[in-house]
Design an enzyme around this catalytic site. Structure first.
Site, mmCIF file in Angstrom:
data_model
loop_
_atom_site.group_PDB
_atom_site.id
_atom_site.type_symbol
_atom_site.label_atom_id
_atom_site.label_comp_id
_atom_site.label_asym_id
_atom_site.label_seq_id
_atom_site.Cartn_x
_atom_site.Cartn_y
_atom_site.Cartn_z
ATOM 1 N N ASP A 1 30.499 10.360 64.115
ATOM 2 C CA ASP A 1 31.412 10.390 63.033
ATOM 3 C C ASP A 1 31.656 11.885 62.416
ATOM 4 O OD1 ASP A 1 31.282 7.643 63.256
ATOM 5 O OD2 ASP A 1 30.543 7.302 61.309
ATOM 6 N N LYS B 1 37.379 13.807 66.017
ATOM 7 C CA LYS B 1 37.361 12.292 66.372
ATOM 8 C C LYS B 1 38.418 11.699 66.047
ATOM 9 C CE LYS B 1 34.417 8.085 65.781
ATOM 10 N NZ LYS B 1 33.208 7.399 65.636
ATOM 11 N N THR C 1 24.349 6.981 67.916
ATOM 12 C CA THR C 1 24.519 6.097 68.693
ATOM 13 C C THR C 1 23.641 6.428 70.062
ATOM 14 O OG1 THR C 1 26.371 4.919 67.859
ATOM 15 C CG2 THR C 1 25.738 4.255 69.957
HETATM 16 N N1 GLU Z 1 28.118 6.319 62.149
HETATM 17 C C1 GLU Z 1 27.360 6.607 63.011
HETATM 18 C C2 GLU Z 1 27.080 8.222 63.282
HETATM 19 O O1 GLU Z 1 27.948 9.064 63.360
HETATM 20 C C3 GLU Z 1 27.218 5.884 64.416
HETATM 21 C C4 GLU Z 1 28.262 6.326 65.249
HETATM 22 C C5 GLU Z 1 28.080 7.216 66.492
HETATM 23 O O2 GLU Z 1 26.881 7.643 66.604
HETATM 24 O O3 GLU Z 1 28.650 7.375 67.075
HETATM 25 O O4 GLU Z 1 25.973 8.632 63.620
#
Ligand code: GLU
Length: 411
Positions: free
Chosen positions: A155, A231, A78
């Site tokens: 994640d 997390k 993200t």
């Molecule tokens: N699930 C994705 C990841 O871990 C998007 C969540 C994020 O970046 O925090 O890359």
């Protein structure tokens, strides 16, 4: 298909103009020029404004003498993403100029170079990518950069941070940072996390760390030890918490003041070294009541020689497992961790634990299960089974907290 187009619509007797965002339902979601997203079910489309270009201002990057040199390596997630309003797709915006234009405060703190290594969601990470990243960070530090920031999806960020912590001995900060909300959203944590990460990357630190929001407010970030963090919330901005060890420090925002909170490796304390082998045939098994030990047999037959069990409480599985565990332990390493996460494994209290120890299980102390997994991958990649079994119970990079407390061990 309106996604990615700029439109003018009429709804509730008002006119709205903005960019159409991706939407999973039939609601039309428009990003207004104020930055807010608004959804409309009933609306009249007045105009599609074709070929609107979104121009990202990219200032020429001026290097300022005397500022630390920092490299940002992006792996995706993200934090590196923005919705491309032309296409509706989430894309990475990633030259140094683009980052600085997005977060101009960075240019006051350091001179930045940037490299896009991957543009993936972190659930798509794999050990081979950890190795490539570790090599990239090693080369970067060897060139003389003062610190490295790795942007990463949240994640699995702590798996990658742990992998680097074991593979790379670093004299300088290697700081992982992510965002729970992308930079398009008014509640985004991306910019503040990045600024705090830059403060940590230029600080008196010599280890792999994770920097993320400490609270739900924009007041400070924590610098977590990479092998002690998890997390712990799906969406909150303060999702990351240090487990069984305090955060190494906190970075106040916007002042940038750092307060150290726990013992850490300092800048220059360790040399730069890379040991980048990992054995992928290591598995993490979460025990639950009724789970049969066949699961161990299955992986063992597949050639796995590393097993991390996430047991109950102090580190238990059903007594039905003991014989199988004993067989597997003959030529494999079996480490016990706890689903409690908080606290320390102690297999000397109850019968089941004592049987498991006798069978050859190694207590994972207060290690997070996923950290034990990555540690065992690294150990089996670099040592034979007996040596790996010995070393997995030792504290190598701060993944186990030395204690004389519960269970009476001195690591
Ligand atoms: N699930 C994705 C990841 O871990 C998007 C969540 C994020 O970046 O925090 O890359």
């Amino acid at each position: 298909m309106l996604e990615g187009k700029r439109v003018r619509i009429k709804a509730k007797d008002r006119i709205f103009e903005g960019l159409v965002m991706p939407s999973a339902t039939d609601t039309l979601v428009i990003k207004l020029d104020s930055g807010y997203n608004v959804g409309f079910k009933d609306y009249e489309l007045l105009e599609v404004i074709e070929d609107e270009k979104v121009v990202v201002e990219s200032p020429e990057l001026e290097r300022k003498a005397g500022l630390p040199e920092i490299k940002i390596i992006s792996t995706g997630g993200t934090i590196a993403s923005k919705v491309d309003y032309k296409t509706g797709a989430v894309t990475s915006q990633f030259s140094a100029e683009e980052i600085v234009s997005e977060v101009p405060e960075l240019a006051e703190l350091c001179n930045i170079d940037a490299e896009l290594l991957y543009n993936i969601l972190s659930e798509n990470m794999k050990p081979a990518y950890w190795i490539e990243l570790a090599r990239g960070v090693y080369k970067t530090l060897k060139k003389g950069y003062d610190g490295v920031i790795v942007t990463h999806g949240t994640d699995t960020m702590s798996y990658t941070a742990s992998a680097l912590a074991f593979m790379l001995s670093t004299p300088k900060p290697v700081v992982f940072v992510g965002a729970q909300r992308s930079s398009d959203r008014p509640s985004s944590d991306a910019a503040m996390n990045l600024i705090c990460a830059a403060q940590a990357a230029t600080a008196d630190l010599g280890e792999v760390a994770v920097v993320m929001h400490a609270t739900t407010n924009d007041d400070f970030c924590y610098i977590h030890r990479g092998v002690k963090v998890r997390k712990l919330h799906t969406s909150r901005r303060d999702a990351f918490q240090s487990v069984n060890y305090p955060p190494l420090g906190k970075v106040e925002y916007p002042s940038g003041k750092i307060t150290w909170m726990a013992e850490r490796f300092k800048r220059g304390e360790r040399g730069l070294e890379l040991r980048d082998k990992l054995e992928e045939k290591v598995v993490l098994i979460k025990f639950f009541p009724g789970l049969r030990p066949d699961v161990l047999e299955y992986y063992h037959q597949e050639g796995y020689r590393g097993f991390v069990i996430e047991g109950t409480g102090l580190g238990h599985v059903s007594t039905d497992w003991v014989d199988t565990v004993k067989r597997v332990c003959e030529d494999s390493v079996v480490v016990m961790t706890s689903q409690c996460l908080w606290g320390r494994v102690c297999d000397r209290v109850y019968d089941t634990g004592r049987y498991l120890l006798k069978a050859g299980v190694v207590e994972g102390e207060d290690m997070l299960p996923e950290v034990a997994l990555v540690k065992l991958m690294w150990l089996l990649g670099n040592y034979d089974v007996d040596e790996a079994r010995r070393k997995v119970g030792e504290n190598l990079v701060g993944e186990m907290t030395p204690t004389t407390g519960y269970c009476g061990k001195v690591l």
